[in-house]
Design an enzyme around this catalytic site. Sequence first.
Site, PDB file in Angstrom:
ATOM      1  N   GLU A  60      26.662-128.230 -54.525  1.00 36.71           N
ATOM      2  CA  GLU A  60      28.385-128.256 -53.948  1.00 36.71           C
ATOM      3  C   GLU A  60      28.223-127.338 -52.228  1.00 36.71           C
ATOM      4  O   GLU A  60      28.601-127.998 -51.292  1.00 36.71           O
ATOM      5  CB  GLU A  60      29.023-128.273 -54.665  1.00 36.71           C
ATOM      6  CG  GLU A  60      29.504-129.409 -55.195  1.00 36.71           C
ATOM      7  CD  GLU A  60      29.028-129.738 -56.735  1.00 36.71           C
ATOM      8  OE1 GLU A  60      28.253-128.651 -56.763  1.00 36.71           O
ATOM      9  OE2 GLU A  60      28.725-130.772 -57.138  1.00 36.71           O
ATOM     10  N   HIS A 129      36.960-132.131 -65.471  1.00 36.62           N
ATOM     11  CA  HIS A 129      37.343-133.481 -64.519  1.00 36.62           C
ATOM     12  C   HIS A 129      38.133-134.625 -64.797  1.00 36.62           C
ATOM     13  O   HIS A 129      37.980-135.893 -64.082  1.00 36.62           O
ATOM     14  CB  HIS A 129      35.645-134.225 -65.467  1.00 36.62           C
ATOM     15  CG  HIS A 129      34.421-133.865 -65.279  1.00 36.62           C
ATOM     16  ND1 HIS A 129      34.266-132.883 -66.114  1.00 36.62           N
ATOM     17  CD2 HIS A 129      33.111-134.151 -64.907  1.00 36.62           C
ATOM     18  CE1 HIS A 129      32.877-132.452 -65.811  1.00 36.62           C
ATOM     19  NE2 HIS A 129      32.498-133.387 -65.059  1.00 36.62           N
TER      20      HIS A 129
END
Lengths: 325, 343
Positions: A60, A129
């Site tokens: 990322e 998440h």
Amino acid sequence: MRELTYVDATREALDRAMARDPSIFVVGEGIGARGGNFNTTSGLYTKYGPERLCDTPISERGFVGMCAGAAMTGTRPVVDFMFIDFILDAFGELVNQVAKMQYMSSGRLKMPIILRGAIGIGHSAATHHSGSYYPIFAHLPGFRVAVPAIPSDAKGLFTTALHGDDPVLFLEHKSILFNRGEVPEGDYAIPFGQARIARAGADCTLVAIGSMVGKTLAACDKLAEEGVSAEVIDPRTIAPLDMATILESVHKTGRLLIVDETFQPCGVGAEIAAQVIDQGFDDLDAPIHRLNGAHVPTPYSPPLENAIVPQESDIEQSIRDLLAE
Amino acid sequence: MLHQDVQAETKARPNARKQGSEEAGRTTEELHALYRQMIVIRYTEEQLARSHQMGLIHGACHTYVGEEAIASGVCAHLRADDAVFSTHRGHGHALAKGVSPREVIAELFGRVTGCSQGRGGSMHLFKPEIGLMGTSGIVGPCILQAAGAGYSFKLLRSDKVGVAFFGDGAVNNGAFHEGLNLASIWKLPALFVCENNQYATEVPFAYAAGNPNVGNRGPIYGMESVTVDGNDVLAVYEAAREAVARARAGEGPTLLECRTYRTRAHSEGMRDAGYRTQEEVEEWKTRDPIKRFHQWLLENQEADAETLAAIDAEIKATVEEAAEFARNSPWPEPDTVSDHIFS
């Protein structure tokens, strides 16, 4: 009007923009041939190929920093994080580079980059998440932050993001991704910083964000049977924030409740409340109330998870409390 | 993929590179331009150091003294539309990419005539019109951004190149790993120039690196890699020529390690002791890249002493005039402070 799901609406906006502008490309994990974990790019790989639907390693910081460089040199990246929690590995690139580049270069560099991902609590996704994080980004100069609640807004705001030159956080709550709604065909853009009045009313103003919009409307339907007339405002973008629409509503109703799944301390509700006190103090007939998700990391087990998210019944009770002030 | 250690080969066979350079067919004009570029950087840096002592520079000032051969040797192969991303020690990169001494000095003086119009200072120099896409106060991101420029240029089917300059301090950072891997898997037209000056601020690279060789990390990522003596401008120039040509031809990125040394403190005004010896600094000063190239030009009859002295005098005057220009330049207007946050 034809109906689309929320995610289909954003994909339609993306497809139309990519067809016209060869400088737009998408990066992310599994967004190529697979079409994205949440179907954000399904069907686009066959149309635009692997350079424009670019699968990445789990890297990322790397691909966000890379997309910053790409945005500075003539292309328009869309970073698809899947779950927005993964953005945090790139936080330094975003805060120190992406958000500051236009300013530091005195406007000579542009930063047309979209940072999209699924936010929010649900389905026992647990703590890595389930984040939303938009108050953090709204705190920083240099970011646009969109949190659409319905499919037509998702298309309209995504279109605006794709045509602008600023970094945009585009945050899509998991619980509403597959909701259906009427979506205009063809070109359809909604400017940032324009709230939507989701329900008109006279007794109180309810500002609801993202997935809380639908829940708040449901609570209002129930209270309407008792004669309560609540106004529901969906800001649609947190940065810029349309305070004018909120102030106008509070001027009319005299009462304000902010409903937001994200944390209360230093949050969006605190900002809205402070601005209403600054600019609309004389309009208030009652203290401003806030209803937020609990200030805890997201737990896994369903009863624990349910306990931290404002439910329709919590919103209903909060409205009653506000009206009782 | 190969790691070529030119520095080690040159030590083993001192005449090998000299022969190579003749074959490379460099013109006298190119050689003089390299000398001139190094002098521009040196004199500007020395002017900045004096200005810092006089209180004309308001924040940090990281000079490039001792490392001039690298920016000069690499940027000689770049066009105005190639994109350079640099680090906190970036004055040399800005100058070599074509930013004038006036604009660099005025920026450090905080004036509106500076290349960032007073918003940046020493660590945030921008002139995107000629491909200086920014120097940065954070170590590492330039590597990723140069890869990103490479991604743009590949997508747009151009032959432009993205170049990152960074120190040894960046190569133990995640951005180095992620950036080199991304550039490698997509064969991006990028050049990663590590200026290994052996200290990350004051932490020795030999201490901070499990593998204290930068150049041999390239092949690990599937990338061509070269190590050169960073104080030898011709070695840098030849290695960069090949790397830039490779990128332009779509044959992928290169990692170029240039071993060098900064002979001034990390930042002007900082105590330069406790982490290296004065003997070490003095020893490296004998390997000064400008002195060496000056001598090489004379020995190889590529210039006479008068020609070089004339270049020195001309640039000395240019830099003094630039400092005067900066000192007389207006400040930015405070009411513009919120401009340019968004497009």
